[in-house]
Design a protein around this motif. Structure first.
Motif, short mmCIF file in Angstrom:
data_model
loop_
_atom_site.label_atom_id
_atom_site.label_comp_id
_atom_site.label_asym_id
_atom_site.label_seq_id
_atom_site.Cartn_x
_atom_site.Cartn_y
_atom_site.Cartn_z
N ASP A 101 58.98 77.18 52.73
CA ASP A 101 59.17 78.03 52.53
C ASP A 101 57.71 79.00 52.44
OD1 ASP A 101 60.81 78.82 50.55
OD2 ASP A 101 61.60 80.15 51.44
N TYR A 102 57.78 78.68 50.77
CA TYR A 102 56.16 79.82 50.15
C TYR A 102 55.40 78.59 49.97
CZ TYR A 102 59.48 82.57 46.88
OH TYR A 102 60.94 83.37 46.05
N ARG A 103 55.10 77.80 50.92
CA ARG A 103 53.74 76.89 51.39
C ARG A 103 53.30 77.44 52.58
NH1 ARG A 103 55.93 72.37 49.51
NH2 ARG A 103 56.42 71.31 51.70
N ILE A 104 54.27 77.70 53.26
CA ILE A 104 53.67 78.18 54.59
C ILE A 104 53.27 79.95 54.65
CG2 ILE A 104 54.87 79.21 57.05
CD1 ILE A 104 56.58 76.50 56.75
N VAL A 105 53.82 80.13 53.81
CA VAL A 105 53.70 81.76 53.49
C VAL A 105 51.94 81.78 52.77
CG1 VAL A 105 54.28 84.39 52.81
CG2 VAL A 105 55.77 82.99 53.75
N GLN A 136 39.89 72.62 39.72
CA GLN A 136 40.11 74.10 39.48
C GLN A 136 40.82 74.50 40.85
OE1 GLN A 136 37.81 77.85 37.97
NE2 GLN A 136 37.98 77.38 35.52
N TRP A 137 39.55 73.78 41.96
CA TRP A 137 41.35 74.33 42.90
C TRP A 137 41.43 73.37 43.26
CZ3 TRP A 137 41.59 77.87 46.23
CH2 TRP A 137 41.08 77.28 47.51
N PRO A 183 45.07 82.68 42.76
CA PRO A 183 46.19 82.30 41.62
C PRO A 183 46.87 83.11 40.87
CG PRO A 183 43.26 81.39 40.45
CD PRO A 183 43.96 82.20 42.53
N GLU A 184 47.16 84.35 41.39
CA GLU A 184 47.25 85.28 40.75
C GLU A 184 48.77 85.07 42.47
OE1 GLU A 184 46.41 88.62 40.25
OE2 GLU A 184 44.95 88.11 38.62
N VAL A 217 45.18 73.53 44.26
CA VAL A 217 46.18 73.44 45.23
C VAL A 217 47.09 72.64 45.18
CG1 VAL A 217 45.34 71.53 47.78
CG2 VAL A 217 43.72 73.20 46.34
N ALA A 218 47.17 71.51 43.86
CA ALA A 218 48.48 70.78 43.51
C ALA A 218 48.88 71.63 43.60
CB ALA A 218 47.62 69.61 42.38
N ARG A 219 49.12 73.60 42.62
CA ARG A 219 50.01 73.86 42.52
C ARG A 219 50.93 74.44 43.77
NH1 ARG A 219 48.19 78.81 38.64
NH2 ARG A 219 49.65 79.74 38.93
N VAL A 220 50.25 74.97 44.83
CA VAL A 220 50.29 74.71 46.21
C VAL A 220 51.47 74.30 46.88
CG1 VAL A 220 49.54 75.55 48.71
CG2 VAL A 220 48.60 76.49 46.14
N LYS A 221 51.31 73.09 46.99
CA LYS A 221 52.18 72.06 47.25
C LYS A 221 53.49 71.53 46.39
CE LYS A 221 48.24 69.09 48.73
NZ LYS A 221 47.08 67.78 49.37
N ALA A 222 53.29 71.87 45.21
CA ALA A 222 54.84 71.60 44.15
C ALA A 222 55.77 73.10 45.27
CB ALA A 222 54.10 71.56 42.47
N LEU A 223 55.50 73.99 45.55
CA LEU A 223 55.78 75.24 46.07
C LEU A 223 56.76 74.70 47.04
CD1 LEU A 223 52.79 78.38 46.88
CD2 LEU A 223 55.51 78.05 44.81
#
Length: 95
Positions: free
Chosen positions: A26-30, A12-13, A53-54, A17-23
């Motif tokens: 600017d969204y990833r930095i924040v 799940q983690w 996740p939310e 992390v894959a979802r975060v990397k797809a942002l």
């Protein structure tokens, strides 16, 4: 926690992390700054809950709508995070 639970948690983690990397960048930095802050002073049980996740889902939807990250968090990102966790006990005990 059994071995299967640990394996599932790791899976799940990695998905998270894959979802975060797809942002967008600017969204990833924040997000990264918010995550660091939450890991320091965040709610007890942060990793067990759905807050991160939310947050990613909220960021994905906002980015898809063409909104900039500071449009959704405001310019005071720390205040945004503090508002998210205002009613939860924190590790530091500074509720």
């Amino acid at each position: 926690m059994g071995l299967q639970d640990m394996i599932e948690g790791k899976r799940q983690w990695r998905g998270h992390v894959a979802r975060v990397k797809a942002l967008p960048p600017d969204y990833r930095i924040v997000y990264d700054e918010i995550q660091r802050y939450l890991f320091k002073v965040g709610p007890v049980g942060l990793l067990d809950g759905g807050l991160l996740p939310e947050l990613v889902e909220f960021f994905e939807e906002s980015a898809a709508a063409g909104r900039g990250v500071l449009e959704v968090t405001g310019t005071d990102v720390a205040a945004f995070v503090d508002d998210l966790i205002k009613d939860t006990p924190t590790e530091s005990g500074a509720d």
